[in-house]
Every structure is written in structure tokens, then in C-alpha cells.
Design a protein around this motif. Structure first.
Motif, short mmCIF file in Angstrom:
data_model
loop_
_atom_site.label_atom_id
_atom_site.label_comp_id
_atom_site.label_asym_id
_atom_site.label_seq_id
_atom_site.Cartn_x
_atom_site.Cartn_y
_atom_site.Cartn_z
N UNK A 79 -0.64 14.15 0.07
CA UNK A 79 -0.55 12.75 0.47
C UNK A 79 0.72 12.47 1.25
N UNK A 80 1.79 13.22 0.97
CA UNK A 80 3.00 13.12 1.78
C UNK A 80 2.70 13.59 3.21
N UNK A 81 1.95 14.68 3.31
CA UNK A 81 1.61 15.23 4.62
C UNK A 81 0.75 14.25 5.42
N UNK A 82 -0.24 13.66 4.76
CA UNK A 82 -1.14 12.71 5.43
C UNK A 82 -0.36 11.49 5.90
N UNK A 83 0.50 10.95 5.03
CA UNK A 83 1.28 9.76 5.39
C UNK A 83 2.18 10.05 6.58
N UNK A 84 2.84 11.20 6.58
CA UNK A 84 3.71 11.56 7.70
C UNK A 84 2.91 11.67 9.00
N UNK A 85 1.76 12.30 8.92
CA UNK A 85 0.94 12.46 10.11
C UNK A 85 0.49 11.14 10.70
N UNK A 86 0.31 10.13 9.87
CA UNK A 86 -0.17 8.84 10.36
C UNK A 86 0.89 8.10 11.19
N UNK A 87 2.15 8.51 11.07
CA UNK A 87 3.17 7.90 11.93
C UNK A 87 3.80 8.95 12.85
N UNK A 88 3.12 10.08 12.99
CA UNK A 88 3.52 11.08 13.96
C UNK A 88 4.77 11.86 13.63
N UNK A 89 5.11 11.96 12.34
CA UNK A 89 6.28 12.74 11.94
C UNK A 89 5.86 14.07 11.34
N UNK B 92 0.85 -1.20 0.00
CA UNK B 92 0.00 0.00 0.00
C UNK B 92 0.88 1.24 0.00
N UNK B 93 0.66 2.13 -0.97
CA UNK B 93 1.48 3.33 -1.10
C UNK B 93 0.78 4.52 -0.43
N UNK B 94 1.38 5.70 -0.53
CA UNK B 94 0.82 6.91 0.08
C UNK B 94 -0.61 7.14 -0.42
N UNK B 95 -1.52 7.55 0.47
CA UNK B 95 -1.28 8.16 1.77
C UNK B 95 -1.06 7.19 2.93
N UNK B 96 -1.07 5.88 2.68
CA UNK B 96 -0.65 4.97 3.74
C UNK B 96 0.81 5.25 4.06
N UNK B 97 1.23 5.07 5.31
CA UNK B 97 2.59 5.44 5.71
C UNK B 97 3.64 4.36 5.49
N UNK B 98 3.26 3.26 4.85
CA UNK B 98 4.16 2.09 4.75
C UNK B 98 5.51 2.45 4.14
N UNK B 99 5.50 3.27 3.07
CA UNK B 99 6.75 3.63 2.41
C UNK B 99 7.66 4.42 3.35
N UNK B 100 7.09 5.29 4.14
CA UNK B 100 7.89 6.05 5.09
C UNK B 100 8.50 5.13 6.14
N UNK B 101 7.73 4.16 6.58
CA UNK B 101 8.24 3.21 7.57
C UNK B 101 9.38 2.38 6.99
N UNK B 102 9.23 1.95 5.74
CA UNK B 102 10.31 1.19 5.10
C UNK B 102 11.55 2.06 4.93
N UNK B 103 11.34 3.31 4.52
CA UNK B 103 12.46 4.24 4.36
C UNK B 103 13.22 4.42 5.66
N UNK B 104 12.50 4.52 6.75
CA UNK B 104 13.14 4.72 8.05
C UNK B 104 13.81 3.45 8.56
N UNK B 105 13.39 2.30 8.06
CA UNK B 105 14.11 1.06 8.36
C UNK B 105 15.42 1.02 7.60
#
Length: 220
Positions: A166-176, A138-151
């Protein structure tokens, strides 16, 4: 304390948003579906898995979603020679690297597209790592890509930098916190409304404020 810049690619480092909007328009039309280009632009920043049902509905997704995505990919492939790096992209990466930030590119683009863009921005030696659509379901606005990037590129604090809501929404979903750029055609008001802590007109303006970005603690 290690700080990570999580950078979007399309519309943030390379000037592709309108190419994508036109490619999606043509791909849908090829399957008898007309979606206004302005509406497609509002969805750019989503991955194709999210975009088709968002703009055309679940019925179109069920009937021809995979075929539309395949045609979009074919059309974008043909546009790649027209794509340019956004002014200041390489300079931003170089400045972030020189300042000691860890940089990861969080893209939902196809792997070969991301590979092409890395060459455009001369970013292979400056980015610690990068993602593509093959890294998640699942890609943005789901935060999965951001989580993988941070891994891939770890740090105690991070900020997400992108051009779309959608970048803003994805970031907000993981509190960044998210920093928005106007380079993708979304307004400062739209980006702020969807959670951007700050906005910048372009990459040069962002680079001048690297030491003043709003970092947050990375998810555990």
C-alpha cells in the motif's frame, strides 16, 4: 537540492504489523465476523478507514465499521508495551539526518500510537515532522498522507520508504518512487509488483545504500 525521505512507521520503523493483524482479528470476532489473520496481514498498511471494507466488505463497514475500529484501537493500546523498534531504526534516522536529508514520517497510525513510536525510535529530534490518521480523511493506499507529509517537510526530490504494497501504490499515485522493506512481512516480489523501485531486507541494508536511493521530483 533538498531531498526528502518519506518514511512509513508501522512495519518500517517499529515491529507492529502482526500485532495489528491480531488486534483486527479479535475486533472483528467481537462483532461476529471472522476474517482470517493471513488476509488481515495482506491489508496491514492501510488505515482503518480502508481496511474494514477491504477485508470484510461494505456491509460490515456500514453495520459496525466504527465499532470494529474502536475495538481495534482498544486492543492495540493494550499491546503497546510489547511493541519494539525495528533493529536499526534510530541509526537510519541519524544517518539520514547527518547526510543532510530531510526526514518526514508518513504514518496513518492514531496520534497517541505515533507519539509512542517516536519515543521508541528516539526520533523526535531527527524527523522534521510526522503525520497521523487525524491529518487526512482517506489513508493509504490513497496518497493523501504522503501529500501532507511533503507539505510538512518540503524538498525538490523525494522517495517513499515503506514495508507494504500500500505504500508502493500510494507513492505511485503521486508519481514518486518507492523503496520497499521486507520488515513488514511482504515479499520482495510483492513489493516490486506493486511498484517498488528497490527492496531491502532490513534497515541496516537500507542505511548502507542511502546515497544510492531512487529519488523523484516532488509533486507541484
Amino acid at each position: 537540492m533538498a531531498k526528502v525521505l518519506v518514511l512509513d512507521v508501522d512495519g518500517t520503523l517499529v515491529d507492529t504489523n502482526y500485532h495489528h493483524a491480531l488486534a483486527w482479528f479479535r475486533a472483528f470476532r467481537g462483532h461476529g465476523v471472522t476474517v482470517p489473520v493471513w488476509r488481515l496481514h495482506r491489508a496491514i498498511g492501510m488505515g482503518g478507514d480502508q481496511l474494514v471494507p477491504e477485508v470484510a466488505g461494505p456491509e460490515v463497514e456500514d453495520s459496525c465499521g466504527d465499532d470494529v475500529r474502536a475495538k481495534w484501537k482498544e486492543l492495540v493500546d493494550g499491546m503497546l508495551p510489547e511493541v519494539c523498534a525495528l533493529d536499526g531504526a534510530h541509526e537510519l534516522l541519524q544517518a539520514a539526518h547527518d547526510a543532510g536529508y530531510r526526514v518526514v514520517l508518513a504514518s496513518s497510525g492514531k496520534p497517541d500510537h505515533v507519539d509512542h513510536y517516536l519515543d521508541l525510535i528516539d526520533g523526535r529530534e531527527l524527523a522534521g515532522d510526522w503525520t497521523s490518521s487525524q491529518d487526512v480523511e482517506a489513508t493509504k493506499p490513497e496518497p493523501d498522507l504522503l501529500e501532507v507529509a511533503l507539505e510538512k517537510v518540503r524538498g525538490e526530490q523525494a522517495v517513499v520508504i515503506g514495508d507494504s504494497v500500500w505504500d508502493c501504490v500510494a507513492a505511485g499515485r503521486i508519481g514518486l518512487p518507492c523503496v520497499g522493506l521486507l520488515t513488514g512481512g511482504f515479499s520482495a516480489a510483492e513489493l516490486t509488483e506493486h511498484g517498488a523501485a528497490r527492496t531491502f531486507a532490513d534497515l541496516h541494508e537500507l542505511r548502507a545504500s542511502l546515497d544510492d536511493l531512487p529519488f523523484g521530483s516532488t509533486p507541484r
